[in-house]
Write a protein that holds these residues in place. Structure first.
Motif, PDB file in Angstrom:
ATOM      1  N   MET A 107     -20.688 -42.264 -23.538  1.00  0.00           N
ATOM      2  CA  MET A 107     -20.224 -40.923 -23.347  1.00  0.00           C
ATOM      3  C   MET A 107     -19.405 -40.440 -24.548  1.00  0.00           C
ATOM      4  N   LEU A 108     -18.515 -41.275 -25.039  1.00  0.00           N
ATOM      5  CA  LEU A 108     -17.699 -40.927 -26.188  1.00  0.00           C
ATOM      6  C   LEU A 108     -18.557 -40.745 -27.431  1.00  0.00           C
ATOM      7  N   LYS A 109     -19.601 -41.549 -27.534  1.00  0.00           N
ATOM      8  CA  LYS A 109     -20.511 -41.446 -28.676  1.00  0.00           C
ATOM      9  C   LYS A 109     -21.262 -40.121 -28.627  1.00  0.00           C
ATOM     10  N   ALA A 110     -21.670 -39.676 -27.469  1.00  0.00           N
ATOM     11  CA  ALA A 110     -22.385 -38.412 -27.323  1.00  0.00           C
ATOM     12  C   ALA A 110     -21.485 -37.237 -27.690  1.00  0.00           C
ATOM     13  N   ILE A 111     -20.208 -37.299 -27.305  1.00  0.00           N
ATOM     14  CA  ILE A 111     -19.274 -36.229 -27.644  1.00  0.00           C
ATOM     15  C   ILE A 111     -19.058 -36.184 -29.159  1.00  0.00           C
ATOM     16  N   ALA A 112     -18.927 -37.339 -29.797  1.00  0.00           N
ATOM     17  CA  ALA A 112     -18.732 -37.411 -31.243  1.00  0.00           C
ATOM     18  C   ALA A 112     -19.947 -36.860 -31.964  1.00  0.00           C
ATOM     19  N   ASN A 113     -21.181 -37.187 -31.487  1.00  0.00           N
ATOM     20  CA  ASN A 113     -22.407 -36.662 -32.112  1.00  0.00           C
ATOM     21  C   ASN A 113     -22.484 -35.142 -31.960  1.00  0.00           C
ATOM     22  N   THR A 114     -22.107 -34.633 -30.815  1.00  0.00           N
ATOM     23  CA  THR A 114     -22.132 -33.184 -30.588  1.00  0.00           C
ATOM     24  C   THR A 114     -21.144 -32.480 -31.512  1.00  0.00           C
ATOM     25  N   ILE A 115     -19.959 -33.039 -31.670  1.00  0.00           N
ATOM     26  CA  ILE A 115     -18.958 -32.450 -32.567  1.00  0.00           C
ATOM     27  C   ILE A 115     -19.458 -32.494 -34.008  1.00  0.00           C
ATOM     28  N   ALA A 116     -20.097 -33.609 -34.411  1.00  0.00           N
ATOM     29  CA  ALA A 116     -20.618 -33.735 -35.775  1.00  0.00           C
ATOM     30  C   ALA A 116     -21.713 -32.716 -36.024  1.00  0.00           C
ATOM     31  N   LYS A 117     -22.645 -32.522 -35.067  1.00  0.00           N
ATOM     32  CA  LYS A 117     -23.713 -31.526 -35.232  1.00  0.00           C
ATOM     33  C   LYS A 117     -23.128 -30.122 -35.316  1.00  0.00           C
ATOM     34  N   PHE A 118     -22.152 -29.834 -34.470  1.00  0.00           N
ATOM     35  CA  PHE A 118     -21.520 -28.528 -34.493  1.00  0.00           C
ATOM     36  C   PHE A 118     -20.862 -28.272 -35.853  1.00  0.00           C
ATOM     37  N   PHE A 119     -20.194 -29.290 -36.403  1.00  0.00           N
ATOM     38  CA  PHE A 119     -19.541 -29.162 -37.695  1.00  0.00           C
ATOM     39  C   PHE A 119     -20.567 -28.908 -38.794  1.00  0.00           C
ATOM     40  N   LYS A 120     -21.714 -29.654 -38.781  1.00  0.00           N
ATOM     41  CA  LYS A 120     -22.754 -29.472 -39.792  1.00  0.00           C
ATOM     42  C   LYS A 120     -23.356 -28.078 -39.706  1.00  0.00           C
ATOM     43  N   VAL A 121     -23.594 -27.597 -38.496  1.00  0.00           N
ATOM     44  CA  VAL A 121     -24.172 -26.268 -38.318  1.00  0.00           C
ATOM     45  C   VAL A 121     -23.190 -25.195 -38.791  1.00  0.00           C
ATOM     46  N   SER A 122     -21.896 -25.373 -38.471  1.00  0.00           N
ATOM     47  CA  SER A 122     -20.905 -24.362 -38.862  1.00  0.00           C
ATOM     48  C   SER A 122     -20.720 -24.341 -40.381  1.00  0.00           C
ATOM     49  N   VAL A 123     -20.788 -25.502 -41.038  1.00  0.00           N
ATOM     50  CA  VAL A 123     -20.684 -25.538 -42.495  1.00  0.00           C
ATOM     51  C   VAL A 123     -21.895 -24.866 -43.118  1.00  0.00           C
TER      52      VAL A 123
END
Length: 188
Positions: free
Chosen positions: A1-17
């Motif tokens: 579960m923690l890994k999925a949240i970290a991946n979602t945050i990383a994707k969101f960061f890449k998309v926002s950049v």
């Protein structure tokens, strides 16, 4: 579960950049098209036209010129301080050749109160006074930088052809211009 949240945050960061870069390109692209840019900065070119010995010689000559200028200012300041602190009899024998001519004229027209105030000032204020700048010494006249202005005494008799009212105004103005009438502003 923690890994999925970290991946979602990383994707969101890449998309926002990516969105931020796209917006930046959209805003700045007209300016780049008009003024040029976007390419690599040109490397500056420098080809020296002096050898190191010429450069050192020029540096040493400038340094000596600056030192002699500072020495002449020191001589002038020391002469002014000696003149201002000396008695009236000693002032007559002091050589003022180290002082600039416009400052010398002002110095010779100063009275004892003004000389006393000048003697009490520090070397920095005396240097500013000597250069004709705002010196901040209360009761000391400023050095005029133009040689065209010279003190002229007022005539003793009223000019001919004046009416009685004009003569009265002339007498009052002549009386106010005399140095004896401004003693309340002097140090003493």
């Amino acid at each position: 579960m923690l890994k999925a949240i970290a991946n979602t945050i990383a994707k969101f960061f890449k998309v926002s950049v990516g969105a931020l870069r796209w917006t930046e390109n959209l805003v700045f692209s007209p300016f780049r098209a008009i003024f040029g840019g976007g390419g690599a900065m040109p490397s500056p070119e420098f080809t020296p036209n002096m050898t190191s010995t010429e450069l050192l010689d020029e540096y040493e000559a400038n340094r000596q010129a600056q030192a002699s200028l500072q020495r002449s200012d020191r001589d002038g300041i020391e002469t002014i301080m000696k003149y201002a602190t000396g008695s009236a009899a000693a002032r007559a024998t002091i050589d003022l050749s180290a002082v600039r001519s416009n400052a010398r004229l002002t110095l010779l027209t100063m009275d004892d109160h003004e000389l006393k105030a000048l003697a009490a000032a520090g070397p920095a204020k005396v240097r500013r006074w000597l250069e004709g700048k705002d010196h901040g010494i209360f009761g000391v006249p400023a050095v005029t930088t133009t040689a065209s202005t010279k003190p002229v005494s007022a005539p003793v008799q009223t000019p001919a052809g004046m009416t009685h009212q004009q003569q009265m105004v002339w007498r009052v103005q002549a009386h106010l211009g005399k140095p004896d009438n401004s003693k309340e502003f002097r140090l003493g």
